[in-house]
Design an enzyme around this catalytic site. Structure first.
Site, mmCIF file in Angstrom:
data_model
loop_
_atom_site.group_PDB
_atom_site.id
_atom_site.type_symbol
_atom_site.label_atom_id
_atom_site.label_comp_id
_atom_site.label_asym_id
_atom_site.label_seq_id
_atom_site.Cartn_x
_atom_site.Cartn_y
_atom_site.Cartn_z
ATOM 1 N N GLU A 41 45.339 12.138 90.008
ATOM 2 C CA GLU A 41 44.544 10.992 89.569
ATOM 3 C C GLU A 41 44.093 11.154 88.126
ATOM 4 O O GLU A 41 43.205 11.956 87.826
ATOM 5 C CB GLU A 41 43.316 10.809 90.468
ATOM 6 C CG GLU A 41 42.515 9.579 90.088
ATOM 7 C CD GLU A 41 41.346 9.307 91.008
ATOM 8 O OE1 GLU A 41 40.807 8.185 90.952
ATOM 9 O OE2 GLU A 41 40.956 10.207 91.782
ATOM 10 N N GLU A 56 37.505 2.496 96.160
ATOM 11 C CA GLU A 56 36.643 3.536 95.590
ATOM 12 C C GLU A 56 35.728 2.938 94.520
ATOM 13 O O GLU A 56 35.929 3.113 93.320
ATOM 14 C CB GLU A 56 37.484 4.678 95.012
ATOM 15 C CG GLU A 56 36.652 5.921 94.766
ATOM 16 C CD GLU A 56 37.452 7.080 94.218
ATOM 17 O OE1 GLU A 56 37.305 8.183 94.744
ATOM 18 O OE2 GLU A 56 38.225 6.870 93.264
#
Length: 309
Positions: A188, A283
């Site tokens: 990520e 998220e």
């Protein structure tokens, strides 16, 4: 009284449901049209613990059930590795019972400022590999297959290309552990601080090509990539064959879609049309607090998910 009916009655009694979009999200339409309750979304959005706690309470199992009742078919749990084993197993059992998917959980000590893979230090690599071995056991308990890895901060005493080589070498060793079990570490790139080594989708693409394993792919967090590079759809296309997972959050604010500048309806249609059917992790925070904020959150996803036809 059924749980879903109780929730609807409570919402109407407290005035928490406001606006046709929110009513539709909870199975009501103003004109008596067919109810949408429990209808799955077109894409597989995965909420986090806490996003529905005002309706479902603090217990993660109740929140999972509530999410299912609203049409969600997956969850994310970044802190899954820190839960007691018994709780991990209960979560896995409930997900299996409901036919839901576990999205990402964060690899334990998968990389941070104090443990950076870019430095090439054996002690850092050992911590990372220990996390990979743990991820194998965690995946068995929850039925998940994706674990988030952040390679940590820059090692500014080393040339950038040497740092990249160090990251690739460490990730190759991690992939050797994960690949036999079908587990994928998703890298990520983040925008939280300029100290982080992994910053853009194209940089992550290069690293995945270097690792050359089905167990090392990209986690494309739309919020972070909007902040760091923009040109979202074009960059998704450029990196498509290495992207295994998406996360959302509007910008600015990192809240639900429709609250910022990102056209999520177009973006979701784009990845759907390209064939993506994996989890899309939610998220982000909420633009409003309390039950009203949770209703608004669900309504926002119903709105941007309405891209077919």
């Amino acid at each position: 009284m059924k749980r879903s009916q109780f929730i609807r009655n409570s919402l109407l009694a407290t005035g928490a449901v406001a606006g046709s979009g929110a009513l539709h999200a909870f199975g009501h339409t103003p004109n008596g049209a067919p109810k949408q309750e429990n209808k799955p979304f077109n894409l597989n959005y995965g909420p986090h613990q806490g996003q529905f706690e005002n309706h479902a309470g603090k217990n993660i199992l109740d929140q999972i059930q509530f999410a299912y009742d609203q049409g969600f078919r997956s969850i994310e749990d970044n802190g899954f590795s820190g839960r007691p084993v018994e709780e991990q197993e209960r979560i896995g059992s409930l997900l299996a019972k409901l036919g839901m998917t576990m999205g990402v959980f964060v690899l334990d000590k998968g990389g941070n400022g104090a443990n950076t893979l870019a430095a090439g230090k054996q002690e850092h690599v050992d911590i990372f590999l220990k996390g990979c071995r743990q991820a194998v056991e965690l995946a068995k308990r929850c039925g998940g297959k994706y674990t988030t890895v952040v390679p940590g901060d820059f090692a500014r005493n080393l040339p950038p290309d040497i740092q990249t080589a160090n990251v690739i070498e460490a990730l190759r060793r991690g992939a050797e552990i994960l690949e036999p079990h079908g587990i994928v570490m998703v890298l990520e790139p983040l925008s939280d601080t300029p100290d982080l080594f992994l910053r853009t989708s194209t940089q992550t693409y290069l690293i995945c090509k270097g690792v050359n394993s089905p167990s090392c792919k990209i986690l494309y967090d739309v919020y972070h990539m909007q902040r760091n590079e923009g040109d979202l759809i074009a960059n998704i296309d450029r990196c498509w064959d290495e992207i295994a997972y998406f996360q959302t959050g509007d910008n600015p604010g990192r809240r639900e879609p429709t609250t910022g500048e990102i056209n999520y309806k177009n973006l979701f249609k784009h990845i759907y049309d390209k064939g993506y059917r994996g989890v899309v992790g939610m998220e982000h925070g909420k633009s409003m607090s309390g039950k009203e904020g949770e209703v608004k959150l669900i309504a926002a996803y119903r709105e941007v998910d309405n891209f077919l036809g």
